[in-house]
Design an enzyme around this catalytic site. Structure first.
Site, PDB file in Angstrom:
ATOM      1  N   HIS A  18      -6.257  -3.406   5.586  1.00  0.00           N
ATOM      2  CA  HIS A  18      -7.605  -2.832   5.414  1.00  0.00           C
ATOM      3  C   HIS A  18      -8.563  -3.939   4.982  1.00  0.00           C
ATOM      4  O   HIS A  18      -8.257  -4.691   4.067  1.00  0.00           O
ATOM      5  CB  HIS A  18      -7.587  -1.720   4.369  1.00  0.00           C
ATOM      6  CG  HIS A  18      -6.980  -0.435   4.870  1.00  0.00           C
ATOM      7  ND1 HIS A  18      -7.122   0.755   4.209  1.00  0.00           N
ATOM      8  CD2 HIS A  18      -6.248  -0.172   5.975  1.00  0.00           C
ATOM      9  CE1 HIS A  18      -6.490   1.708   4.886  1.00  0.00           C
ATOM     10  NE2 HIS A  18      -5.943   1.177   5.951  1.00  0.00           N
ATOM     11  N   TYR A  54     -12.865   6.076  -2.264  1.00  0.00           N
ATOM     12  CA  TYR A  54     -12.923   6.359  -3.701  1.00  0.00           C
ATOM     13  C   TYR A  54     -14.184   7.197  -3.922  1.00  0.00           C
ATOM     14  O   TYR A  54     -15.292   6.719  -3.676  1.00  0.00           O
ATOM     15  CB  TYR A  54     -13.036   5.068  -4.515  1.00  0.00           C
ATOM     16  CG  TYR A  54     -11.749   4.265  -4.600  1.00  0.00           C
ATOM     17  CD1 TYR A  54     -11.362   3.406  -3.578  1.00  0.00           C
ATOM     18  CD2 TYR A  54     -10.925   4.371  -5.717  1.00  0.00           C
ATOM     19  CE1 TYR A  54     -10.178   2.674  -3.663  1.00  0.00           C
ATOM     20  CE2 TYR A  54      -9.743   3.638  -5.817  1.00  0.00           C
ATOM     21  CZ  TYR A  54      -9.373   2.801  -4.789  1.00  0.00           C
ATOM     22  OH  TYR A  54      -8.207   2.077  -4.874  1.00  0.00           O
ATOM     23  N   PRO A  61      -4.527   3.707 -12.568  1.00  0.00           N
ATOM     24  CA  PRO A  61      -4.294   3.301 -11.175  1.00  0.00           C
ATOM     25  C   PRO A  61      -5.546   3.088 -10.325  1.00  0.00           C
ATOM     26  O   PRO A  61      -5.431   2.663  -9.177  1.00  0.00           O
ATOM     27  CB  PRO A  61      -3.454   4.452 -10.613  1.00  0.00           C
ATOM     28  CG  PRO A  61      -3.749   5.615 -11.474  1.00  0.00           C
ATOM     29  CD  PRO A  61      -4.058   5.074 -12.832  1.00  0.00           C
ATOM     30  N   LYS A  92      -3.768  -1.849  -9.332  1.00  0.00           N
ATOM     31  CA  LYS A  92      -3.320  -3.157  -9.835  1.00  0.00           C
ATOM     32  C   LYS A  92      -1.893  -3.200 -10.379  1.00  0.00           C
ATOM     33  O   LYS A  92      -1.324  -4.284 -10.537  1.00  0.00           O
ATOM     34  CB  LYS A  92      -4.274  -3.627 -10.962  1.00  0.00           C
ATOM     35  CG  LYS A  92      -5.608  -4.099 -10.474  1.00  0.00           C
ATOM     36  CD  LYS A  92      -5.519  -5.499  -9.898  1.00  0.00           C
ATOM     37  CE  LYS A  92      -6.624  -5.804  -8.925  1.00  0.00           C
ATOM     38  NZ  LYS A  92      -6.335  -5.527  -7.524  1.00  0.00           N
ATOM     39  N   TYR A 120     -10.492  -6.511  -6.373  1.00  0.00           N
ATOM     40  CA  TYR A 120      -9.649  -5.562  -5.638  1.00  0.00           C
ATOM     41  C   TYR A 120      -8.654  -6.301  -4.733  1.00  0.00           C
ATOM     42  O   TYR A 120      -7.472  -5.978  -4.723  1.00  0.00           O
ATOM     43  CB  TYR A 120     -10.516  -4.596  -4.818  1.00  0.00           C
ATOM     44  CG  TYR A 120      -9.760  -3.356  -4.396  1.00  0.00           C
ATOM     45  CD1 TYR A 120      -9.846  -2.175  -5.149  1.00  0.00           C
ATOM     46  CD2 TYR A 120      -8.946  -3.353  -3.277  1.00  0.00           C
ATOM     47  CE1 TYR A 120      -9.138  -1.042  -4.781  1.00  0.00           C
ATOM     48  CE2 TYR A 120      -8.233  -2.223  -2.902  1.00  0.00           C
ATOM     49  CZ  TYR A 120      -8.342  -1.072  -3.652  1.00  0.00           C
ATOM     50  OH  TYR A 120      -7.630   0.051  -3.296  1.00  0.00           O
TER      51      TYR A 120
HETATM   52  P1  FAD Z   1       8.903   0.123 -12.812  1.00  0.00           P
HETATM   53  O1  FAD Z   1       8.530   0.311 -11.403  1.00  0.00           O
HETATM   54  O2  FAD Z   1       8.666   1.233 -13.777  1.00  0.00           O
HETATM   55  O3  FAD Z   1      10.454  -0.244 -12.821  1.00  0.00           O
HETATM   56  C1  FAD Z   1      11.229  -0.250 -13.990  1.00  0.00           C
HETATM   57  C2  FAD Z   1      12.662   0.048 -13.623  1.00  0.00           C
HETATM   58  O4  FAD Z   1      13.459  -0.079 -14.797  1.00  0.00           O
HETATM   59  C3  FAD Z   1      12.852   1.467 -13.118  1.00  0.00           C
HETATM   60  O5  FAD Z   1      13.550   1.479 -11.903  1.00  0.00           O
HETATM   61  C4  FAD Z   1      13.638   2.145 -14.248  1.00  0.00           C
HETATM   62  O6  FAD Z   1      14.532   3.152 -13.777  1.00  0.00           O
HETATM   63  C5  FAD Z   1      14.378   0.976 -14.857  1.00  0.00           C
HETATM   64  N1  FAD Z   1      14.759   1.192 -16.257  1.00  0.00           N
HETATM   65  C6  FAD Z   1      14.036   1.772 -17.240  1.00  0.00           C
HETATM   66  N2  FAD Z   1      14.722   1.800 -18.384  1.00  0.00           N
HETATM   67  C7  FAD Z   1      15.908   1.211 -18.134  1.00  0.00           C
HETATM   68  C8  FAD Z   1      17.046   0.956 -18.926  1.00  0.00           C
HETATM   69  N3  FAD Z   1      17.091   1.306 -20.220  1.00  0.00           N
HETATM   70  N4  FAD Z   1      18.116   0.364 -18.351  1.00  0.00           N
HETATM   71  C9  FAD Z   1      18.083   0.001 -17.045  1.00  0.00           C
HETATM   72  N5  FAD Z   1      17.019   0.220 -16.244  1.00  0.00           N
HETATM   73  C10 FAD Z   1      15.947   0.816 -16.779  1.00  0.00           C
HETATM   74  N6  FAD Z   1       0.071   1.863  -9.577  1.00  0.00           N
HETATM   75  C11 FAD Z   1      -0.890   1.771  -8.677  1.00  0.00           C
HETATM   76  O7  FAD Z   1      -1.446   0.678  -8.531  1.00  0.00           O
HETATM   77  N7  FAD Z   1      -1.234   2.864  -7.918  1.00  0.00           N
HETATM   78  C12 FAD Z   1      -0.602   4.081  -8.058  1.00  0.00           C
HETATM   79  O8  FAD Z   1      -0.903   5.026  -7.365  1.00  0.00           O
HETATM   80  C13 FAD Z   1       0.404   4.204  -8.989  1.00  0.00           C
HETATM   81  N8  FAD Z   1       1.058   5.362  -9.151  1.00  0.00           N
HETATM   82  C14 FAD Z   1       2.015   5.462 -10.116  1.00  0.00           C
HETATM   83  C15 FAD Z   1       2.650   6.669 -10.330  1.00  0.00           C
HETATM   84  C16 FAD Z   1       3.601   6.819 -11.332  1.00  0.00           C
HETATM   85  C17 FAD Z   1       4.281   8.159 -11.543  1.00  0.00           C
HETATM   86  C18 FAD Z   1       3.914   5.706 -12.153  1.00  0.00           C
HETATM   87  C19 FAD Z   1       4.929   5.828 -13.268  1.00  0.00           C
HETATM   88  C20 FAD Z   1       3.281   4.480 -11.908  1.00  0.00           C
HETATM   89  C21 FAD Z   1       2.328   4.351 -10.911  1.00  0.00           C
HETATM   90  N9  FAD Z   1       1.683   3.127 -10.669  1.00  0.00           N
HETATM   91  C22 FAD Z   1       0.718   3.047  -9.752  1.00  0.00           C
HETATM   92  C23 FAD Z   1       2.022   1.912 -11.350  1.00  0.00           C
HETATM   93  C24 FAD Z   1       2.996   1.052 -10.546  1.00  0.00           C
HETATM   94  O9  FAD Z   1       3.846   1.868  -9.799  1.00  0.00           O
HETATM   95  C25 FAD Z   1       3.745   0.217 -11.571  1.00  0.00           C
HETATM   96  O10 FAD Z   1       2.799  -0.672 -12.167  1.00  0.00           O
HETATM   97  C26 FAD Z   1       4.932  -0.576 -11.016  1.00  0.00           C
HETATM   98  O11 FAD Z   1       5.978   0.293 -10.660  1.00  0.00           O
HETATM   99  C27 FAD Z   1       5.431  -1.575 -12.065  1.00  0.00           C
HETATM  100  O12 FAD Z   1       6.648  -2.135 -11.678  1.00  0.00           O
HETATM  101  P2  FAD Z   1       7.733  -2.532 -12.753  1.00  0.00           P
HETATM  102  O13 FAD Z   1       8.838  -3.132 -11.975  1.00  0.00           O
HETATM  103  O14 FAD Z   1       7.111  -3.294 -13.843  1.00  0.00           O
HETATM  104  O15 FAD Z   1       8.196  -1.161 -13.436  1.00  0.00           O
HETATM  105  C1  DHB Z   2      -3.098   4.232  -3.823  1.00  0.00           C
HETATM  106  C2  DHB Z   2      -2.924   4.246  -5.176  1.00  0.00           C
HETATM  107  C3  DHB Z   2      -3.910   3.757  -6.000  1.00  0.00           C
HETATM  108  O1  DHB Z   2      -3.746   3.758  -7.322  1.00  0.00           O
HETATM  109  C4  DHB Z   2      -5.090   3.259  -5.485  1.00  0.00           C
HETATM  110  O2  DHB Z   2      -6.055   2.810  -6.315  1.00  0.00           O
HETATM  111  C5  DHB Z   2      -5.261   3.237  -4.119  1.00  0.00           C
HETATM  112  C6  DHB Z   2      -4.251   3.733  -3.283  1.00  0.00           C
HETATM  113  C7  DHB Z   2      -2.030   4.765  -2.952  1.00  0.00           C
HETATM  114  O3  DHB Z   2      -1.043   5.292  -3.482  1.00  0.00           O
HETATM  115  O4  DHB Z   2      -2.161   4.687  -1.718  1.00  0.00           O
END
Ligand code: FAD
Ligand code: DHB
Length: 390
Positions: free
Chosen positions: A72, A200, A292, A296, A384
């Site tokens: 995009h 948005y 979200p 980021k 962005y």
């Molecule tokens: P995570 O993806 O949380 O990964 C952590 C991993 O560690 C998980 O698999 C978990 O099972 C594992 N874990 C936890 N505790 C333990 C333990 N004690 N022992 C072993 N393993 C463990 N960001 C956006 O930009 N847009 C979005 O739309 C968006 N939607 C989201 C929706 C939800 C429901 C959530 C929770 C987050 C969302 N985010 C979104 C944020 C984005 O997904 C996260 O910033 C991203 O997943 C971060 O990655 P990470 O690897 O740091 O953590």
């Molecule tokens: C999506 C999630 C976001 O948080 C965002 O700002 C834009 C797109 C998505 O899930 O596609």
């Protein structure tokens, strides 16, 4: 068991770190509490910054993303019934990729397993010890047995609710938090796209966002009560709200379809400083959360582990600890920029319960400025698509 880097958590941060270290010849073990099926099916983020896309490509895991993701070159801001485009390509020369987080996870898991990487799924009761010594240790249960993993370093990549951050003595943790008085209601829909780029939308009834996953599946979000429950949102109410909030005077139409996934997402800003304690390094959501709205979260996780993998590589190649010493400060500069951007986008686009008509007018004035001032549009676009990686 022994490894150089013990990684807690197989999210984007943990898996990408393991992959980057492998490319530098540094071995690691990743432990994950959930199953492979579960991590590959969890619906989360969808937007990859330019730098994240380049990083995945350069490290050999961008092929499916390039085939199935969507480039995009801008986004739409919709308010007061009209739509305005922020042209990323013209403003920054860069673009973003819409490619779901769980697809990135699948690609990373496949690459790690193919390279013989150690990923241990469904581990229980993980705990970290001896963090301030030269041999920190992870203990956990797997298939009823207690396992011990001795490491040179531990990476805490276990997300916001993980165990690594709370293992840092509380007197060594400085935490900064803001909880927002709303959440997002997210849905996946079987429908054709209603738009060629993300929308948005700011509206009196609350924020709405139109994103996509494929030509057949669309991702939509709408601002809701943070404690809302799925049972309060029958499909008819979801469509009524989306139509109302996305309505324009330009004759735009939202395509409806079967809703096959629903969820409520909490909104918070959070940072812990420093992102290191002894030989434990935190990365991704374990260290920081953004609302979200700026897309980021996943990108910050990738940026953290890129800095961390370079610092670990420098340590193993030359014995130089300086980059490890600088890890937290280096990562936090980008983290706070993203915190500010995510807070700004969230504040500008959502309806606050306690907001006065005065505040609402200020939001509209700011949106109008963003779409009419090149400098302001550039600020949005730069942040962005993502600032260059370190
Ligand atoms: P995570 O993806 O949380 O990964 C952590 C991993 O560690 C998980 O698999 C978990 O099972 C594992 N874990 C936890 N505790 C333990 C333990 N004690 N022992 C072993 N393993 C463990 N960001 C956006 O930009 N847009 C979005 O739309 C968006 N939607 C989201 C929706 C939800 C429901 C959530 C929770 C987050 C969302 N985010 C979104 C944020 C984005 O997904 C996260 O910033 C991203 O997943 C971060 O990655 P990470 O690897 O740091 O953590
Ligand atoms: C999506 C999630 C976001 O948080 C965002 O700002 C834009 C797109 C998505 O899930 O596609």
């Amino acid at each position: 068991m022994k490894t150089r880097v013990g990684i807690v958590g197989a999210g984007p941060a943990g898996l990408l770190l393991s992959h980057l270290l492998h490319l530098e010849g540094i071995d690691s073990v990743v432990i994950e509490s959930r199953s492979r099926q579960e991590i590959e099916a969890t619906i989360r983020a969808g937007v990859l910054e330019h730098g994240t896309v380049e990083l995945l490509r350069k490290t050999g895991i961008g092929a499916r993303m390039d085939r199935e993701g969507f480039v995009h070159e801008g986004v739409y801001l919709r308010f007061a019934g009209t739509t305005h485009r922020i042209d990323f390509k013209a403003l920054t020369g860069r673009s973003i990729m819409v490619y779901a987080q769980h697809e990135v996870i699948k690609d990373l898991v496949a690459a790690r397993l193919e390279a013989g990487g150690m990923l241990l799924f469904e581990v229980k009761d993980a705990a970290v010890y001896d963090l301030d010594t030269a041999q920190p240790t992870i203990r956990f249960h797997q298939r009823g047995k207690v396992e011990e993993l001795q490491c040179d370093f531990i990476a805490g990549c276990d997300g916001f609710h993980g165990i690594t951050r709370p293992s840092i003595p509380s007197r060594m943790r400085h935490e900064f938090t803001r909880v927002y008085p709303f959440g997002w209601f997210g849905i996946l829909v079987e429908a054709p796209p209603s738009t060629d780029e993300l929308i948005y939308a700011h509206h009196e009834r609350g924020f709405a966002l139109v994103s996509t996953r494929s030509p057949q599946i669309q991702r939509l979000y709408l601002q809701c009560d943070p404690n809302d429950e799925l049972k309060n949102w029958p499909d008819s109410r979801i469509w009524d709200e989306l139509h109302a909030r996305l309505e324009t005077r330009e004759g735009w139409k939202l395509a409806e379809g079967r809703i096959f996934q629903k969820g409520v997402i909490a909104m918070r800003s959070y940072v812990v400083e420093p992102m290191r304690y002894g030989r434990l390094f935190l990365a991704g959501d374990a260290a920081h959360i953004v609302p979200p709205t700026g897309a980021k979260g996943l990108n910050l996780a990738a940026a953290d582990v890129r800095v961390l993998s370079k610092a670990l590589t420098s340590f193993y190649k030359s014995g130089n600890e300086q980059a490890l010493k600088d890890y937290s400060a280096t990562a936090l500069r980008r983290v706070w920029r993203a915190e500010h951007f995510s807070w700004w986008m969230t504040s500008m686009l959502h309806r606050f319960h306690d907001e006065t008509p005065f505040h609402h007018r200020l939001q509209l004035a700011e949106l109008d400025y963003v779409v009419t001032s090149r400098a302001k549009a550039q600020t949005l676009a730069d942040n962005y698509v993502g600032l260059p990686l370190e």
